[in-house]
Write a protein that holds these residues in place. Structure first.
Motif, PDB file in Angstrom:
ATOM      1  N   TYR A 100     -12.903  -2.570   2.638  1.00 55.19           N
ATOM      2  CA  TYR A 100     -12.738  -1.160   2.280  1.00 55.19           C
ATOM      3  C   TYR A 100     -11.341  -0.853   1.746  1.00 55.19           C
ATOM      4  CZ  TYR A 100     -17.365   0.113   3.857  1.00 55.19           C
ATOM      5  OH  TYR A 100     -18.729   0.219   3.954  1.00 55.19           O
ATOM      6  N   ALA A 101     -10.356  -1.639   2.150  1.00 57.70           N
ATOM      7  CA  ALA A 101      -9.013  -1.439   1.592  1.00 57.70           C
ATOM      8  C   ALA A 101      -9.035  -1.648   0.079  1.00 57.70           C
ATOM      9  CB  ALA A 101      -8.027  -2.403   2.236  1.00 57.70           C
ATOM     10  N   GLU A 102      -9.733  -2.681  -0.359  1.00 56.32           N
ATOM     11  CA  GLU A 102      -9.844  -2.936  -1.801  1.00 56.32           C
ATOM     12  C   GLU A 102     -10.733  -1.889  -2.471  1.00 56.32           C
ATOM     13  OE1 GLU A 102     -10.293  -6.894  -3.300  1.00 56.32           O
ATOM     14  OE2 GLU A 102      -9.849  -7.792  -1.363  1.00 56.32           O
ATOM     15  N   LYS A 103     -11.836  -1.558  -1.812  1.00 57.49           N
ATOM     16  CA  LYS A 103     -12.770  -0.599  -2.404  1.00 57.49           C
ATOM     17  C   LYS A 103     -12.163   0.783  -2.547  1.00 57.49           C
ATOM     18  CE  LYS A 103     -17.489   1.193  -1.935  1.00 57.49           C
ATOM     19  NZ  LYS A 103     -18.757   1.140  -1.158  1.00 57.49           N
ATOM     20  N   LEU A 104     -11.315   1.184  -1.579  1.00 57.60           N
ATOM     21  CA  LEU A 104     -10.692   2.513  -1.604  1.00 57.60           C
ATOM     22  C   LEU A 104      -9.363   2.532  -2.353  1.00 57.60           C
ATOM     23  CD1 LEU A 104     -11.369   3.534   2.133  1.00 57.60           C
ATOM     24  CD2 LEU A 104     -12.647   4.248   0.098  1.00 57.60           C
ATOM     25  N   GLY A 105      -8.962   1.390  -2.867  1.00 59.69           N
ATOM     26  CA  GLY A 105      -7.718   1.342  -3.635  1.00 59.69           C
ATOM     27  C   GLY A 105      -6.467   1.462  -2.783  1.00 59.69           C
ATOM     28  N   LEU A 134      -4.134   1.746   8.769  1.00 57.52           N
ATOM     29  CA  LEU A 134      -3.152   0.732   8.382  1.00 57.52           C
ATOM     30  C   LEU A 134      -2.366   1.154   7.146  1.00 57.52           C
ATOM     31  CD1 LEU A 134      -4.926  -2.685   9.024  1.00 57.52           C
ATOM     32  CD2 LEU A 134      -2.931  -1.750  10.180  1.00 57.52           C
ATOM     33  N   GLU A 135      -3.006   1.880   6.249  1.00 52.35           N
ATOM     34  CA  GLU A 135      -2.294   2.370   5.067  1.00 52.35           C
ATOM     35  C   GLU A 135      -1.148   3.283   5.500  1.00 52.35           C
ATOM     36  OE1 GLU A 135      -2.063   2.691   0.689  1.00 52.35           O
ATOM     37  OE2 GLU A 135      -2.769   1.264   2.188  1.00 52.35           O
ATOM     38  N   ASP A 173       4.576  -9.831   6.015  1.00 55.43           N
ATOM     39  CA  ASP A 173       3.532 -10.658   6.630  1.00 55.43           C
ATOM     40  C   ASP A 173       2.771  -9.831   7.653  1.00 55.43           C
ATOM     41  OD1 ASP A 173       1.961 -12.406   8.077  1.00 55.43           O
ATOM     42  OD2 ASP A 173       3.526 -13.896   8.401  1.00 55.43           O
ATOM     43  N   LEU A 174       1.560  -9.421   7.285  1.00 55.75           N
ATOM     44  CA  LEU A 174       0.658  -8.733   8.208  1.00 55.75           C
ATOM     45  C   LEU A 174      -0.417  -9.739   8.603  1.00 55.75           C
ATOM     46  CD1 LEU A 174      -0.476  -6.278   9.684  1.00 55.75           C
ATOM     47  CD2 LEU A 174      -1.551  -5.548   7.544  1.00 55.75           C
ATOM     48  N   THR A 175      -0.466 -10.065   9.868  1.00 59.18           N
ATOM     49  CA  THR A 175      -1.392 -11.090  10.360  1.00 59.18           C
ATOM     50  C   THR A 175      -2.356 -10.489  11.380  1.00 59.18           C
ATOM     51  OG1 THR A 175       0.070 -12.979   9.978  1.00 59.18           O
ATOM     52  CG2 THR A 175      -1.521 -13.202  11.764  1.00 59.18           C
ATOM     53  N   PHE A 176      -3.615 -10.889  11.274  1.00 57.61           N
ATOM     54  CA  PHE A 176      -4.661 -10.401  12.179  1.00 57.61           C
ATOM     55  C   PHE A 176      -5.133 -11.518  13.098  1.00 57.61           C
ATOM     56  CE2 PHE A 176      -5.419  -7.632   8.426  1.00 57.61           C
ATOM     57  CZ  PHE A 176      -5.414  -6.388   9.040  1.00 57.61           C
ATOM     58  N   ILE A 177      -5.459 -11.156  14.335  1.00 57.41           N
ATOM     59  CA  ILE A 177      -6.240 -12.020  15.213  1.00 57.41           C
ATOM     60  C   ILE A 177      -7.393 -11.173  15.725  1.00 57.41           C
ATOM     61  CG2 ILE A 177      -6.324 -13.405  17.311  1.00 57.41           C
ATOM     62  CD1 ILE A 177      -3.407 -13.983  17.048  1.00 57.41           C
ATOM     63  N   SER A 197      -3.247  -0.106  -0.461  1.00 56.05           N
ATOM     64  CA  SER A 197      -2.299  -1.165  -0.826  1.00 56.05           C
ATOM     65  C   SER A 197      -1.914  -2.100   0.314  1.00 56.05           C
ATOM     66  CB  SER A 197      -1.025  -0.533  -1.392  1.00 56.05           C
ATOM     67  OG  SER A 197      -0.407   0.311  -0.427  1.00 56.05           O
ATOM     68  N   TRP A 198      -2.189  -1.729   1.578  1.00 52.44           N
ATOM     69  CA  TRP A 198      -1.700  -2.526   2.701  1.00 52.44           C
ATOM     70  C   TRP A 198      -2.223  -3.949   2.708  1.00 52.44           C
ATOM     71  CZ3 TRP A 198      -5.279  -4.713   5.839  1.00 52.44           C
ATOM     72  CH2 TRP A 198      -6.539  -4.119   5.914  1.00 52.44           C
ATOM     73  N   HIS A 199      -3.428  -4.162   2.169  1.00 48.92           N
ATOM     74  CA  HIS A 199      -4.026  -5.499   2.236  1.00 48.92           C
ATOM     75  C   HIS A 199      -3.216  -6.540   1.458  1.00 48.92           C
ATOM     76  CE1 HIS A 199      -5.817  -5.632  -1.876  1.00 48.92           C
ATOM     77  NE2 HIS A 199      -5.766  -4.315  -1.744  1.00 48.92           N
ATOM     78  N   LYS A 200      -2.337  -6.060   0.558  1.00 50.18           N
ATOM     79  CA  LYS A 200      -1.500  -6.992  -0.202  1.00 50.18           C
ATOM     80  C   LYS A 200      -0.433  -7.638   0.674  1.00 50.18           C
ATOM     81  CE  LYS A 200      -2.164  -4.177  -4.369  1.00 50.18           C
ATOM     82  NZ  LYS A 200      -1.506  -3.305  -5.380  1.00 50.18           N
ATOM     83  N   SER A 201      -0.210  -7.064   1.852  1.00 49.47           N
ATOM     84  CA  SER A 201       0.786  -7.611   2.774  1.00 49.47           C
ATOM     85  C   SER A 201       0.181  -8.624   3.746  1.00 49.47           C
ATOM     86  CB  SER A 201       1.438  -6.478   3.587  1.00 49.47           C
ATOM     87  OG  SER A 201       2.057  -5.522   2.760  1.00 49.47           O
TER      88      SER A 201
END
Length: 413
Positions: free
Chosen positions: A243-248, A211-212, A224-228, A250-254
């Motif tokens: 893991y996005a936060e743990k690995l630093g 995703l990064e 707006d990144l939305t999951f189902i 940035s995509w999770h901010k979207s």
């Protein structure tokens, strides 16, 4: 999912798939023979007869017969593999078939969910790589130019155990969840396909990395990144966010929204029952050999026992034994709107319906992240309980679609 799609998918298999299947049959034959010999020797032991090189091996004429079976199986397996190698040119002509045929992927997805971790360990060509699909074609994470008219709103659908993107499809003349959200809110739809036999945390990390790349390569800024996520897919989403936060990354901010459909956040009793059965078989001399068959279930399946989403949840002990303590609770990100849908197939709420049966596979309390100890409960933005909807029906049921749209309409208002 169209009826019998997985069965029809057998006719869509490629040459490399058939070679992989021959390896599976070879290994299963050896495993079943080993179990049979173990039971045979257990009976001999109770009669006071000595065992062979180990407590589960026979000696004398009986042992010779089993060794002959092992040897013959290996010779046949090796011969079949050489036959495939000899006919490599013809096999390549079969491999010209569409590698991304939905029915083929459905068949391989089922096999991967059961023993996909062994496929990876053995280098079996049946092992599915993690792939993000746009329509029915794979999307190169480093080149998203195949996306037609990309928008700033992206929807990623994540299937569950033994499933594939094909399972999201609704019935004829019925919109799927993704089609409805695309029509109403203008999302660009993507589908994740992964080897559900691997640990959830392994798939979570792989998804986080992919995703990064996708978000970085996307032609416009994703707002707006939305999951189902359905079933295990919801755990993979939570793992990817962790893991996005743990690995630093940035995509999770979207990420704006995450919808969880029948996800076993607190585990599934069916896997816990399977683990208990395995432990019971190991305690009885006559059945200890059968415990080997129960240990064929994949790492992904055993992760469903308590809803593991991190490496730390399973690395500290044997995955076929039940740990004394449940895994650490990983809270849902507070910057994301999170929603959980659970269902009961019984007519009324009661302890059995809510805590054991639920939608037939996942208890309602697990799907909604509930726990008597409030510190171990998940706090969703909103939850919804549906009735008379089975676990697999959550993938495309119109009532679920309606609920998703309702939540989004309110969130985006």
């Amino acid at each position: 999912m169209p009826k019998y799609a997985a069965i029809k998918g057998i006719t869509k298999l490629r040459g490399s798939d058939l070679r992989g299947l021959s390896k599976v049959v070879h290994q299963l034959t050896l495993d079943i023979t080993e179990v049979t010999e173990g039971v045979h020797q257990a009976v001999y032991t109770t009669l006071g007869m000595p065992h062979g090189p180990s407590s589960r091996k026979c000696r004398g004429l009986t042992g010779s017969i089993y060794r002959l079976i092992y040897g013959t199986t290996n010779v046949v397996g090796s011969g079949v593999d050489k036959l495939f190698a000899y006919n490599e040119t013809r096999i390549k002509s079969i491999d010209s078939r569409d590698a991304y045929d939905p029915q083929r992927l459905a068949t391989l997805s089922f096999l991967n969910g059961i023993i996909g971790d062994r496929f990876v360990a053995d280098g079996n060509p049946l092992a599915l790589p993690m792939t993000i699909f746009y329509g029915k074609q794979p999307l190169d994470a480093t080149d998203v130019s195949a996306v037609v008219l990309p928008t700033n709103k992206v929807l990623l659908m994540v299937h569950g155990l033994c499933s594939s993107p094909l399972h999201w499809e609704g019935l004829a003349q019925q919109q799927s969840h993704s089609e409805a959200l695309v029509s109403a809110h203008g999302y660009t739809p993507l589908h994740l396909h992964y080897n559900s036999g691997l640990h959830v945390s392994q798939n979570g990390q792989a998804l986080a990395v992919q995703l990064e790349q996708v978000v970085h390569q996307w032609p416009v800024t994703i707002d707006d990144l939305t999951f189902i996520g359905h079933s295990m897919g919801g755990l993979v989403i939570r793992s990817a966010l962790y893991y996005a936060e743990k690995l630093g990354l940035s995509w999770h901010k979207s990420v704006k929204h995450a919808f969880f459909l029948g996800t076993p956040h607190k585990g599934a009793p069916l896997e816990r029952a399977g683990n208990t059965l395995s432990a019971m078989l190991e305690r009885v001399p006559y059945t200890v050999a059968f415990s080997k068959l129960t240990r064929l279930r994949s790492a992904g399946v055993t992760d469903l026992r308590y809803g593991y989403i991190r490496d730390d949840d399973w690395q500290s002990s044997c995955r076929f034994t039940a740990p004394v303590e449940r895994p650490q609770v990983i809270a849902l990100p507070t910057y994301i709107q999170t929603y959980a849908v659970g269902s009961i197939i019984q007519k009324a709420h009661n302890y059995i319906a809510d805590h054991l049966v639920g939608d037939g596979l996942v208890p309602l309390t697990s799907a909604l992240g509930e726990n008597a100890n409030s510190s171990r409960a998940l706090r969703f933005t909103q939850t919804e309980t549906l009735q008379n909807i089975h676990h697999m029906e959550l993938l495309n049921h119109p009532l679920v679609t309606r609920q998703l749209l309702s939540w989004l309409d309110t969130s985006c208002a």
